[in-house]
Design an enzyme around this catalytic site. Structure first.
Site, mmCIF file in Angstrom:
data_model
loop_
_atom_site.group_PDB
_atom_site.id
_atom_site.type_symbol
_atom_site.label_atom_id
_atom_site.label_comp_id
_atom_site.label_asym_id
_atom_site.label_seq_id
_atom_site.Cartn_x
_atom_site.Cartn_y
_atom_site.Cartn_z
ATOM 1 N N HIS A 36 0.891 -1.306 -0.069
ATOM 2 C CA HIS A 36 -0.175 -0.001 -0.082
ATOM 3 C C HIS A 36 0.786 1.295 0.125
ATOM 4 C CE1 HIS A 36 -2.798 2.990 1.027
ATOM 5 N NE2 HIS A 36 -2.289 3.325 2.389
ATOM 6 N N HIS B 146 4.041 6.879 5.263
ATOM 7 C CA HIS B 146 2.720 7.513 5.867
ATOM 8 C C HIS B 146 1.828 6.710 6.958
ATOM 9 C CE1 HIS B 146 0.259 5.117 2.642
ATOM 10 N NE2 HIS B 146 -0.749 5.538 3.425
ATOM 11 N N GLU C 19 0.891 5.665 12.627
ATOM 12 C CA GLU C 19 -0.396 4.997 12.790
ATOM 13 C C GLU C 19 -0.234 3.645 13.189
ATOM 14 O OE1 GLU C 19 -2.765 6.702 13.511
ATOM 15 O OE2 GLU C 19 -4.526 5.501 13.301
ATOM 16 N N ASP C 20 0.296 2.994 12.253
ATOM 17 C CA ASP C 20 0.249 1.559 12.547
ATOM 18 C C ASP C 20 1.048 0.600 12.829
ATOM 19 O OD1 ASP C 20 -2.408 1.837 11.618
ATOM 20 O OD2 ASP C 20 -1.644 1.422 9.372
ATOM 21 N N ASP D 273 -3.333 8.636 -0.819
ATOM 22 C CA ASP D 273 -3.608 7.347 0.188
ATOM 23 C C ASP D 273 -4.852 7.032 -0.066
ATOM 24 O OD1 ASP D 273 -3.567 5.747 2.374
ATOM 25 O OD2 ASP D 273 -4.313 7.339 3.449
ATOM 26 N N ASP E 183 -22.100 17.696 -23.927
ATOM 27 C CA ASP E 183 -20.466 17.547 -24.175
ATOM 28 C C ASP E 183 -20.156 16.223 -23.706
ATOM 29 O OD1 ASP E 183 -21.600 17.888 -21.500
ATOM 30 O OD2 ASP E 183 -20.542 19.838 -21.075
HETATM 31 MN MN MN Z 1 -2.550 4.595 4.265
#
Ligand code: MN
Length: 743
Positions: free
Chosen positions: A52, A76, A80-81, A143, A263
């Protein structure tokens, strides 16, 4: 080689192509670090988790963002993880990278559970306000894009939730940043989960149309290219279909069939410079018939998000309308990548440090110009630096509250309800107990602890809180709940201020008449009421004492004048002075041209004094002037006060009475004191006209303290009517005193 390393090698290859100067060693270190920290974690798809962040970095590379953004994209989800921290990343990579990762983490932790439209707008604002650095938003958007691309592995409930968030928060932000390409993909992915049937209907209809008209599209593209080349224009022509969501919206929101949408087919003509754009337009209009009202010059007038192009819709011999968009290559970059195009231009410039104030000037200008809204374009006003004076926080239920910058838990509590504020005993921010002074930050989840046994707000809260709402509610509480306490506090403050001004309490309470007069001056019925108001902050002690001192001075002056006159009268021999005979009865009412009957004089010339402008019903008195007849004053007019009458003129004062008169009008003046505001004079005039009162003159002037005085000259029949007018005027918002001039 495992899957993760295989993917990483592809990424690095891509980076070498788009940015040969990149420090791939640092980037590889970031990959190794993230791979190691995510370890055996798996995604819902069963792939290793690290796939990811690599995919997100891949999208960042496609946008050609800077190297720090690529590194931050790889890292990133680490904070958090995994057990990784800001300090670790700052030490191993750089503080700038750590800040980016932390910014993304904050946005990830935000909950978007709210379903209300007004809340959505606040959510988008909070999102922008929290990010501070545009790159944080861009990484978060990438993300989200990758998560949307792999949403099929999530549960149905999760799919709906993420799709709604994407439609309501992420896509509008991408639009705001001018990132058309990303926005379109997000919208189509979200629609696919929000309305799968509608999505596939549009997709199918488009597919059918393309098959049906593929030959037409190819031919048109060829024709246009050929003609433009003949004219010697260096250009490239692309044919394309609109993205699904934009057609879906037109079909369902505007209730059109796919054939009614002008269009669906669009050609893009890319040229080198702006003059060429207009040349191309001329050729197109020469080849095909333009549809009236469909030409738009977004080059001369760019869209709020910086978009520039010429748009025109034309019809060929097949009677199929199609849109042509003409733009330069640079405009194309901005149209597709918006804010991100900023970094594309920067590529190759030596030693450019990104992320500094100056670099974001371009972005800021772009965002600041986005103020007008185009309802068809889903535009919401958003700006990164727009919300410096606001802070957005969550209730435990996920509702967003907008509060003034540096607001405290006290402001938050009162923004929920005054009862919550009044019974507050503690506050938790993000699960932790905090003090009442703690300034709230964007994205904080705030919880107020209340108790039935709470003592109510403390006076200090008024100094701590930042919103007028909280301050007013606390003041209200004090006014209602703490009368005794207010009186005691107010009394102490009042007496201190009296001392300051060199007065004693006994000097103002000497007689009950004096006290009443003074209280009337500050508009209170009793001393306790005055104290209570000072106590809860409705009136300042300084102001109250100031007014009382003024009144005392005035009364003292009057008293001195009276004493002087008394002395003069005593000095002059008694008997000469003529007072209007008392008890002699006012002359009976008779008809009179003037509306006034003067005792002992028939049909004499009468004029109404300008100083007090009496009207029928007022007790009046007359003064025989030299040559201008009798001038009529109200008995309470200062100029008619017995004490002020000059002794040598005593004989000129005569008794007068009102005659009964049906339709005579009398001019009089009123003075209104009010809180200054727009439209005050207009409201006054409207009130008078509603009462059918003749207004002769109106003038308003602002006072330096935020108040205004309005002077009126009007004509009324009698005192009763005037009282009615005064009552009506007193009801106008902001008016606190209406009085007769000279009274
Ligand atoms: Mn992520």
């Amino acid at each position: 080689m495992d899957l993760a390393h295989e993917r990483y090698e592809e990424l690095e290859k891509h980076i070498r192509q788009t940015c040969p100067s990149a420090d791939t060693e640092r980037i590889r270190a970031a990959f190794e670090y993230a791979d190691q920290h995510h370890g055996p974690q798996l995604r819902k798809s069963g792939e290793p988790y690290i796939i990811h962040p690599i995919a997100v970095a891949e999208i960042i590379v496609e946008l050609e963002l800077d190297q720090d953004s690529i590194i931050a994209a790889l890292l990133h989800d680490c904070i958090e993880d995994t057990d990784s921290t800001h300090e670790d990343i700052a030490r191993l990579f750089s503080p700038a990278v750590a800040d980016l990762v932390e910014g993304v983490t904050k946005l990830t932790r935000m909950q978007y559970t709210s379903r209300e439209d007004e809340q959505m707008e606040n959510l988008r604002k909070m999102f922008m306000a929290m990010a501070k650095d545009v790159r944080v938003i861009l990484i978060k958007l990438c993300d989200r894009l990758h998560n949307m691309r792999t949403l099929q592995y999530q549960s149905t409930a999760k799919q709906k939730e993420k799709a709604l968030e994407t439609m309501e928060v992420y896509a509008p932000i991408a639009h705001r940043l001018g990132m058309q390409k990303l926005k379109w993909e997000l919208e189509d992915l979200a629609l696919c989960y929000l309305d799968p049937i509608g999505f596939h209907d549009v997709e199918q209809a488009l597919r059918d149309l393309t098959t049906e008209n593929s030959e037409f599209l190819e031919r048109m593209q060829g024709q246009i290219e050929e003609r433009l080349n003949e004219e010697g224009l260096n250009c490239k022509v692309y044919g394309r279909l609109k993205h699904i969501y934009s057609i879906y919206r037109k079909m369902y929101a505007q209730n059109k069939t796919i054939k009614e949408i002008f269009d669906i087919y669009a050609f893009r003509v890319m040229v080198d410079d702006i003059p060429a754009c207009y040349n191309v337009l001329g050729c197109i209009h020469d080849m095909f018939k333009p549809v009236l009202g469909r030409f738009k010059d977004y080059i001369g007038t760019p869209k709020p998000n910086g978009y520039q192009s010429l748009h025109t819709t034309v019809v060929g011999r097949e009677a199929i309308p199609f849109e042509v968009q003409i733009r330069t290559w640079q405009m194309h970059q901005t149209a597709e990548y918006g804010v991100a195009a900023h970094w594309k231009y920067k590529q190759g410039m030596a030693n450019q440090k990104l992320g500094t104030e100056q670099d974001f000037e371009w972005v800021r200008k772009l965002l600041e110009s986005q103020q007008d809204t185009d309802p068809d374009e889903f535009v919401h006003s958003l700006r990164v630096d727009m919300f410096a004076d606001e802070v957005f926080v969550f209730t435990p239920n996920g509702d967003v509250k907008s509060l003034p910058a540096n607001a405290t838990p006290i402001d938050f509590a009162y923004s929920i309800h005054s009862a919550v504020g009044n019974s507050m005993t503690g506050a938790r921010v993000n699960g932790r107990i905090v003090t009442f002074e703690t300034p709230l930050k964007n994205g904080d989840i705030v919880e107020i602890i209340t108790s039935k046994n709470a003592h109510g707000p403390s006076r200090d809260w008024m100094k701590i809180c930042k919103s007028n709402e909280a301050r007013n509610k606390i003041r209200q509480w004090y006014k209602k709940e703490r009368r005794e306490e207010n009186i005691a506090t107010g009394r102490a403050m009042f007496e201190t201020e009296l001392k300051h001004m060199g007065l004693s309490l006994s000097s103002i309470t000497a007689t009950s008449e004096l006290l009443d007069t003074l209280l009337r001056r500050v508009r209170f019925g009793s001393l306790d009421e005055l104290y209570a108001a000072i106590g809860y902050g409705g009136m300042s002690a300084v102001k109250a004492v100031g007014r009382i001192k003024e009144e005392l001075t005035r009364l003292g002056r009057l008293e001195r004048q009276r004493a002087e006159q008394e002395a003069m009268r005593t000095a002059a021999s008694a008997g000469e002075t003529i007072y209007p005979a008392a008890g002699k009865g006012i002359p009976k009412a008779r008809h009179s041209e003037n509306g006034i009957i003067v005792e002992g004089i028939d049909n004499c010339m009468v004029k109404f004094s300008k100083c007090c402008t009496p009207v029928p019903g007022d007790p009046v008195v007359g003064f025989i002037t030299k040559g201008y007849g009798v001038s009529i004053h109200r008995q309470d007019c200062p100029n008619a006060e017995p004490a002020r009458r000059k002794p040598e003129e005593q004989g000129r004062w005569v008794k007068v009475a009102w005659a009964v008169s049906e339709d005579a009008h009398f001019r009089t003046s009123l003075e209104i004191s009010a809180k200054d505001r727009d439209g005050l004079a207009l409201d006054v005039a409207m009130a008078l006209s509603a009462q059918k009162v003749r207004l002769n003159n109106i003038s308003a002037r602002s006072q330096p303290d935020g108040y205004a005085i309005v002077n009126l000259e009007l004509a009324v029949r009698d005192q009763k009517e005037l009282t009615g007018v005064i009552n009506k005027l007193s009801q106008i918002s902001g008016v606190f005193l209406v009085r007769r001039a000279g009274g």
